[in-house]
Structure formats: C-alpha cells, structure tokens
Design a protein around this motif. Structure first.
Motif, mmCIF file in Angstrom:
data_model
loop_
_atom_site.group_PDB
_atom_site.id
_atom_site.type_symbol
_atom_site.label_atom_id
_atom_site.label_comp_id
_atom_site.label_asym_id
_atom_site.label_seq_id
_atom_site.Cartn_x
_atom_site.Cartn_y
_atom_site.Cartn_z
ATOM 1 N N LEU A 1 39.905 39.526 44.550
ATOM 2 C CA LEU A 1 39.838 39.075 43.311
ATOM 3 C C LEU A 1 38.378 38.690 42.942
ATOM 4 O O LEU A 1 37.683 39.069 42.041
ATOM 5 C CB LEU A 1 40.637 37.972 42.742
ATOM 6 C CG LEU A 1 42.111 38.377 42.551
ATOM 7 C CD1 LEU A 1 42.925 37.217 42.203
ATOM 8 C CD2 LEU A 1 42.029 39.285 41.229
ATOM 9 N N GLU A 2 37.753 37.926 43.786
ATOM 10 C CA GLU A 2 36.523 37.295 43.716
ATOM 11 C C GLU A 2 35.623 38.427 43.819
ATOM 12 O O GLU A 2 34.324 38.250 43.384
ATOM 13 C CB GLU A 2 36.079 36.356 44.689
ATOM 14 C CG GLU A 2 36.755 35.065 44.188
ATOM 15 C CD GLU A 2 36.666 33.828 45.152
ATOM 16 O OE1 GLU A 2 36.130 33.863 46.257
ATOM 17 O OE2 GLU A 2 36.667 32.535 44.582
ATOM 18 N N VAL B 1 46.062 43.944 37.492
ATOM 19 C CA VAL B 1 46.817 44.673 38.243
ATOM 20 C C VAL B 1 46.195 46.380 37.785
ATOM 21 O O VAL B 1 46.234 46.996 38.744
ATOM 22 C CB VAL B 1 48.335 44.824 37.634
ATOM 23 C CG1 VAL B 1 49.160 45.996 38.023
ATOM 24 C CG2 VAL B 1 48.892 43.494 37.934
ATOM 25 N N ALA B 2 45.753 46.579 36.740
ATOM 26 C CA ALA B 2 45.297 48.091 36.718
ATOM 27 C C ALA B 2 43.945 48.055 37.347
ATOM 28 O O ALA B 2 43.791 49.309 37.826
ATOM 29 C CB ALA B 2 44.644 48.140 34.919
ATOM 30 N N ALA B 3 43.292 47.179 37.637
ATOM 31 C CA ALA B 3 41.951 47.310 38.450
ATOM 32 C C ALA B 3 42.323 47.412 40.040
ATOM 33 O O ALA B 3 41.404 47.369 40.801
ATOM 34 C CB ALA B 3 41.200 46.150 38.474
ATOM 35 N N GLY B 4 43.655 47.474 40.403
ATOM 36 C CA GLY B 4 43.808 47.456 41.909
ATOM 37 C C GLY B 4 44.200 46.069 42.556
ATOM 38 O O GLY B 4 44.222 46.055 43.648
ATOM 39 N N GLY B 5 44.202 45.104 41.586
ATOM 40 C CA GLY B 5 44.415 43.650 42.402
ATOM 41 C C GLY B 5 45.850 43.308 42.406
ATOM 42 O O GLY B 5 46.540 44.265 42.042
ATOM 43 N N PRO B 6 46.044 42.124 43.128
ATOM 44 C CA PRO B 6 47.507 41.622 43.403
ATOM 45 C C PRO B 6 48.275 41.489 41.926
ATOM 46 O O PRO B 6 47.585 41.159 40.685
ATOM 47 C CB PRO B 6 47.336 40.396 44.049
ATOM 48 C CG PRO B 6 46.028 39.824 43.629
ATOM 49 C CD PRO B 6 45.120 41.105 43.483
ATOM 50 N N GLN B 7 49.579 41.530 41.951
ATOM 51 C CA GLN B 7 50.329 40.975 40.844
ATOM 52 C C GLN B 7 50.240 39.397 40.469
ATOM 53 O O GLN B 7 50.434 38.656 41.465
ATOM 54 C CB GLN B 7 51.613 41.308 41.057
ATOM 55 C CG GLN B 7 52.725 41.029 39.775
ATOM 56 C CD GLN B 7 52.743 42.102 38.668
ATOM 57 O OE1 GLN B 7 52.161 43.107 38.984
ATOM 58 N NE2 GLN B 7 52.740 41.371 37.407
#
Length: 148
Positions: free
Chosen positions: A72-73, A103-109
């Motif tokens: 995320l960071e 989520v759309a950027a491929g990060g965690p839920q």
C-alpha cells in the motif's frame, strides 16, 4: 455509563470492548449512531460473538498485514470523481470509494471502516489517507483524485 462497542470508534476502542463513558456522550453520540449498546449482565455473550466475528474479518496475521502495508505504501491510488470549475468535487470521495480503488489497483481487500480520512476530500489532487490494517500495523497512502 458502561457500554459495549459494536463498531470501531477512533480514540475509544474496537468492537467488543467494554468502555465507561459520560452519559451525554453515550446518549447523544454513541447510542443513536448504533456504534455501542448498553452493558447488561448478559452482555458477555454479545462481547464474545463480536470478538469472534472481528477475528474472522481481520487479516490472518501481523505478517500479512506488514506485507500489505509494504504494497500500500508503495502505490498511489487514483479515484475518478465528477468535478466542477476550479477543481471542486460534486460531493466528496468516501472511504468506500477509496477501498474499491485499492482493490482495483491490485491492493489487499480493505474494509471501509479501516480507512481514516483526516478531512473530507472535496478537491482534485493528492490527499493523504491513513489505513489501519491490523492492531499496531497501519499504512499511510496517497489518494490522487482526478476529474471523471
């Protein structure tokens, strides 16, 4: 007044915590918003069920939360919103929209209640957002708001 928190309250506690607050704060803020219920003798069963549900929803371990923090960071989340002249938005960017963009950027839920926005996002540009991933693990990320 003794209460059982049913949702996280910044600066007070997490769901399942038993807190003692002033009567006015309980009557005027916590109880009408349904983020707390009055403490009763049978309240221990409710506390146990809230704690069990919270543990299921939480990330599995602090290691996974640390990995999610690293992802995320390192990214910038982009949210498209309708804007008028001068860069003012029609409304504001909500934590739910930010969670969808993560989520759309491929990060965690991420649950929308874990996202803390210091001030309402009502203009185009970059804004700082704080995400609580796990107890003791949080990430600061940048949300870029663009015109849709």
């Amino acid at each position: 007044m003794k209460l059982i928190l049913t949702q996280p309250v910044s600066g007070l506690g997490t769901p399942g915590d038993v807190v003692d607050v002033k009567d006015g704060y309980a009557r005027n803020f916590l109880l009408p918003r349904k983020v707390a219920t009055p403490w009763t003798k049978g309240g221990q069963k409710q506390v146990d069920s809230i704690t069990a549900a919270r543990s299921k929803r939480a990330l599995k371990s602090a290691e996974e939360a640390s990995a999610a923090k690293g992802r995320l960071e390192g990214t910038t989340i982009t949210v498209a919103a309708r804007a008028g002249q001068g860069g003012r938005l029609f409304g504001a960017v909500t934590p739910a929209e930010i969670a969808e963009a993560i989520v759309a950027a491929g990060g965690p839920q991420v649950d929308k209640r874990q996202i803390e926005v210091p001030a309402p996002i009502r203009t185009l540009g970059d804004h700082a957002v704080h995400v609580r991933l796990h107890e003791g693990v949080s990430a600061d990320l940048t949300v870029t708001v663009t015109a849709a």
